[in-house]
Design an enzyme around this catalytic site. Structure first.
Site, PDB file in Angstrom:
ATOM      1  N   GLU A  71      -0.717   9.439  10.491  1.00  0.00           N
ATOM      2  CA  GLU A  71      -0.642   9.547  11.956  1.00  0.00           C
ATOM      3  C   GLU A  71      -0.354  10.987  12.381  1.00  0.00           C
ATOM      4  O   GLU A  71      -0.919  11.490  13.361  1.00  0.00           O
ATOM      5  CB  GLU A  71       0.432   8.606  12.493  1.00  0.00           C
ATOM      6  CG  GLU A  71       0.483   8.516  13.993  1.00  0.00           C
ATOM      7  CD  GLU A  71      -0.692   7.767  14.581  1.00  0.00           C
ATOM      8  OE1 GLU A  71      -1.377   8.342  15.457  1.00  0.00           O
ATOM      9  OE2 GLU A  71      -0.931   6.626  14.169  1.00  0.00           O
ATOM     10  N   LEU A 117       2.577  -7.378  -3.431  1.00  0.00           N
ATOM     11  CA  LEU A 117       3.996  -7.497  -3.761  1.00  0.00           C
ATOM     12  C   LEU A 117       4.514  -8.905  -3.518  1.00  0.00           C
ATOM     13  O   LEU A 117       5.399  -9.379  -4.251  1.00  0.00           O
ATOM     14  CB  LEU A 117       4.817  -6.481  -2.963  1.00  0.00           C
ATOM     15  CG  LEU A 117       4.629  -5.016  -3.359  1.00  0.00           C
ATOM     16  CD1 LEU A 117       5.349  -4.108  -2.365  1.00  0.00           C
ATOM     17  CD2 LEU A 117       5.106  -4.756  -4.774  1.00  0.00           C
TER      18      LEU A 117
END
Length: 120
Positions: A71, A117
């Site tokens: 970003e 995960l």
């Protein structure tokens, strides 16, 4: 070599100052960066409350930090493009679109890592 070592603290302090200025400017200008900061706080809170092992927490935090990092780079691209012209110019739109795509890709990577995960 001695001079490099002697000047290292001063160079580090200057570099840290430039980074701090960049953080303040990005936080002030970019709403998405502020939202990502809030999300990061929530992620940390959730990870502290989770039973995940430390390696899973660190992996998720590391991949999550890709989002604000990309970003910031996208914001830098937009700043340069806006400095060149505020008019609708095809190559500037193209550059900004590619920056936005990079942010989207960082988010997708983060979601994929989170799903992996959760399954491990």
């Amino acid at each position: 070599m001695i001079r490099l070592i002697r000047n290292a603290p001063e160079r580090f302090a200057k570099s840290f100052g430039y980074s701090w200025d960049g953080l303040k400017a990005t936080f002030h200008k970019e709403e998405s960066f502020r939202l990502e900061g809030i999300a990061f706080g929530l992620v940390i809170f959730c990870l502290l409350a989770s039973p995940w092992p430390i390696w899973k927490c660190l992996t998720f935090v590391a991949t999550f930090l890709l989002i604000p990092m990309v970003e910031i780079l996208n914001s830098a691209i937009e700043d340069i493009c806006d400095g060149i012209s505020r008019d609708h110019v095809p190559f500037i739109k193209n550059a900004k679109d590619k920056g936005a795509l990079a942010v989207l890709m960082a988010i997708v990577i983060n979601v994929v890592v989170l799903m992996a995960l959760l399954l491990i």
